[in-house]
Design an enzyme around this catalytic site. Sequence first.
Site, short mmCIF file in Angstrom:
data_model
loop_
_atom_site.label_atom_id
_atom_site.label_comp_id
_atom_site.label_asym_id
_atom_site.label_seq_id
_atom_site.Cartn_x
_atom_site.Cartn_y
_atom_site.Cartn_z
N HIS A 247 0.80 -1.23 0.00
CA HIS A 247 0.00 0.00 0.00
C HIS A 247 0.83 1.29 0.00
CE1 HIS A 247 -3.45 -2.49 1.37
NE2 HIS A 247 -2.59 -3.05 2.19
C1 BDR Z 1 -2.37 0.53 5.75
O1 BDR Z 1 -2.44 -0.02 7.06
C2 BDR Z 1 -1.19 -0.54 7.46
O2 BDR Z 1 -1.28 -1.85 7.88
C3 BDR Z 1 -0.27 -0.40 6.28
O3 BDR Z 1 1.02 0.00 6.70
C4 BDR Z 1 -0.90 0.63 5.39
O4 BDR Z 1 -0.43 1.93 5.69
C5 BDR Z 1 -3.20 -0.33 4.80
O5 BDR Z 1 -4.54 -0.34 5.21
#
Ligand code: BDR
Length: 323
Positions: A247
């Site tokens: 992400h």
């Molecule tokens: C987001 O939540 C975290 O677990 C990850 O680092 C990312 O920023 C994804 O939903």
Amino acid sequence: MGDDSIHAVSGGKIPVIIDCDPGHDDAIALMLAFGCGRLDVLGVTTVAGNTTGENAYRNARAVLAHIGAEDVPVARGADGPILRSLHTSRDVHGESGLVGITVPPGLREWGMNAVEFLSSTLRKSETRIVLVPTGPLTNIAIAFLAFPDIKEKVGRIVLMGGAAGQGNVTPSSEYNIYADPEAARIVFRSGVPITMIGLDATHKALVYPSEVEEMRKTGAVGALAARLMDFYSLAYRARGFEGTPVHDALAVAAVFDDEVVETRYAHVDVETCGELTAGRTVVDFRSAGGKVPNAKVAVGVDRERFLGHLMGALAALEGANPA
Ligand code: BDR
Ligand code: CA
């Protein structure tokens, strides 16, 4: 207020501050930011989210030490959301927040507060700076409330968070927004141009197992990234994903490459008190009847292009071989 069509450029590079909660994909986002050759990373601020504030601060400095960027300032920020209790993602990132990394001894102690770092760096900058939050928006919201003048110096915010469609913590909500919805609301209502890199795009920016193996061969930093992916991918495999969404790295790529995501203008606000929907980004794409857009929302991704940026950056980083 900043104009998101104008990239403030220092020495041909875009000046950025990365606000993160490492976190495996945050760590790979940092590698992309330092290895892409397109960004001038002025500093890294950390926030509690995926893991505690203490762990996030340590993990960020460990990543920078591994990639030879230990001289870049790291400022520790909020230890929890503005109003709520901290809800970590131990199920995805493990107890330390970054399982798979070795923490080199003697990490530099910067003794700086994230909100102070943000405000002083923005105030003294002659060009606008792009903020890249990849965790809960607590630090950015506090900085905007405490020092509203600094908003003028923000070129835009390119954040990982939210979803127009399905969430990942609840059916409605994505983790970074769910973790501190009040902060997210403050940021979305701040008037600063926002590019929202949410799950609608990041769930299409998957890295597949064969690509993790390619990553492993790119060098010392690629091998570390692959090790991080080995652990991080487990949680996604268990959720039925064939590839793993990195992400936060997509948000970094979207700062220097407008073509890596497809965006649509929308008005975005954040639900803070819905019994079933707290932390939902309410995304209004309507051009008639809707409110004036305050964000560009990523709805698609050029996965191959993203992967190219990632592999290139990992190969470019030679690593520092910390003990
Ligand atoms: C987001 O939540 C975290 O677990 C990850 O680092 C990312 O920023 C994804 O939903
Ligand atoms: Ca994150």
